[in-house]
Design an enzyme around this catalytic site. Structure first.
Site, mmCIF file in Angstrom:
data_model
loop_
_atom_site.group_PDB
_atom_site.id
_atom_site.type_symbol
_atom_site.label_atom_id
_atom_site.label_comp_id
_atom_site.label_asym_id
_atom_site.label_seq_id
_atom_site.Cartn_x
_atom_site.Cartn_y
_atom_site.Cartn_z
ATOM 1 C CG PHE A 1 -4.915 4.905 18.168
ATOM 2 C CD1 PHE A 1 -3.808 5.415 17.477
ATOM 3 C CD2 PHE A 1 -5.278 5.263 19.231
ATOM 4 C CE1 PHE A 1 -3.623 6.883 17.887
ATOM 5 C CE2 PHE A 1 -4.895 6.452 19.708
ATOM 6 C CZ PHE A 1 -3.910 7.087 19.088
ATOM 7 C CG ASP B 1 -6.000 0.168 24.388
ATOM 8 O OD1 ASP B 1 -7.022 0.736 25.187
ATOM 9 O OD2 ASP B 1 -5.238 0.590 23.898
ATOM 10 C CE LYS C 1 -10.628 7.619 22.615
ATOM 11 N NZ LYS C 1 -9.494 6.836 22.346
#
Ligand SMILES: *Cc1c(COP(=O)(O)O)cnc(C)c1O
Length: 390
Positions: free
Chosen positions: A133, A218, A247
């Site tokens: 993702f 990532d 995040k």
């Protein structure tokens, strides 16, 4: 009509239906705890999906944001600010390599910057992982494997090959001298906290080097202390060419970053990329407060110790097949496909957890989660599973 019914009606009337209808309306947070409009209290073991690194309303973040906003809120990238420069320097020192930073406002934007950076190699082929993702914008979506997310928006930017996550042989077979970059989550988050076999990241580094491709990690979900290290990839001691962060970086304040290390630092030239909000002083001040607090309060050590305790406790129940993850990044593999039932039972018992897949429950609590809160969850865990299994 209860106020929840009222909120639900207003939500459905005014918000696009991308997320379904939310479970409830939250009104307040403190540390790892949140309260809904009926006054019910929950321990937030999801942390706004790995975002609230310092929990809710942490004084260091509140103070940093307030002071910065009162001093200088937004400038354009025609000008620089001290928090922006300091944060870039800090992130490079965390990554442990020379490089340069591009600031964005979210994870997917950090990945768009990285995607464009890879194109500056003169190559276009990218290799990504199944189960990945990387975000919802068109470029990040092209690197995201889930068909349900991709199909409604095809055609996506092309030249992407997917290989099974953790399969070094498949990776070696897919990467060629035309490959611009390999993109990997060192631990997959949305897949339910999936850890690759040991040695996979090292193999990816070797394969990238053999073909002159960039290695891009990532770490948007796995980074910023979540695993007990600044970056999850540091467990294997592998330095990539690109790291993307978001995040947990801003502790709840929106910010993303794309780090170009080594030769990736200088691939962009003036005019190649840009942003209006990215790198704004308030977001950078929030991120600096998060990093300083993690350092000063010894939170990496805390995350490591508490993570072990939490994972061991959860694994003790026979209805748990495996507990994957590192630090406070936890994927609970159930013996049956009951993750949704477990999430519902947990909420009823006062704990917010996430059913990442039908069989995996994800925890990504604030790094400041207390031992008391962790113990309360472990004490409730058998009853939560009883209810889910009933
Ligand atoms: C959440 C996430 C993203 C996307 O971040 P947004 O801020 O939602 O755009 C990208 N990559 C990973 C690994 C993520 O977990």
């Amino acid at each position: 009509m209860s106020s929840t019914d009222d909120y639900t009606r207003r939500y459905q009337g005014a918000l696009m239906n991308t997320f379904g209808t939310p479970k409830s309306v939250l009104t307040r947070g403190h540390g790892a705890h949140v309260w809904d409009e009926d006054g019910s209290e929950y321990v937030d073991l999801l942390g706004g999906i790995a975002v609230n690194a310092l929990g809710h309303g942490h004084p260091a973040v509140v103070e940093a944001v307030t002071t910065q906003l009162q001093t200088l809120g937004h400038i354009s990238n025609f000008f620089a600010s001290e928090p922006q420069i300091e944060l870039a320097e800090k992130l490079l020192s965390i990554a442990g390599a020379d490089g340069k930073v591009f600031f964005a406002n979210s994870g997917t934007e950090a990945n768009e910057a990285a995607f464009k950076l890879t194109r500056r190699t003169g190559r276009t082929h990218l290799v990504a992982m199944t189960g990945s993702f990387h975000g919802r914008t068109m470029g990040s979506l092209a690197l995201t494997s889930k068909e349900a997310y991709r199909t409604p928006f095809e055609p996506l930017p092309g030249d992407v090959t997917f290989v099974p996550y953790g399969d070094a042989d498949a990776l070696a077979a897919a990467v060629t001298d035309e490959t611009a970059a390999i993109v990997i989550e060192p631990i997959q988050g949305e897949a339910g906290v999936v850890v690759p076999p040991e040695g996979f990241l090292t193999a990816a580094r070797r394969i990238a080097d053999e073909h002159g491709a960039l290695l891009w990690f990532d770490e948007i979900q796995s980074g910023m202390g979540r695993t007990g290290r600044w970056l999850a990839s540091q467990a294997e001691g592998v330095t990539p060419d690109i790291v993307t962060l978001a995040k947990g970086l801003g502790g709840g304040f929106p910010i993303g970053a794309c780090l170009g290390l080594g030769r990736a630092a200088s691939l962009f030239e003036p005019g190649n990329h840009g942003t209006t909000f990215g790198g704004n002083p308030v977001a950078c001040a929030a991120a600096l407060a998060v990093i300083r607090t993690i350092e000063e309060d010894g939170l990496l050590e805390h995350v490591t110790v508490l993570g072990h305790k939490l994972r061991d406790g959860l694994a003790a129940d026979p209805r748990v097949a495996e507990v994957a993850g590192e630090g406070l990044f936890v994927g609970i593999v159930l013996t049956e496909q009951k993750a949704a039932e477990v999430a519902a039972a947990a909420l009823k018992a006062g704990f917010i957890v996430n059913n990442a897949t039908t069989g995996r429950v994800r925890l990504a609590p604030p790094l400041v989660l207390t031992a008391d809160d962790a113990e309360a969850f472990l004490a409730a865990w058998p009853r939560i599973l009883d209810e889910a299994w009933s």
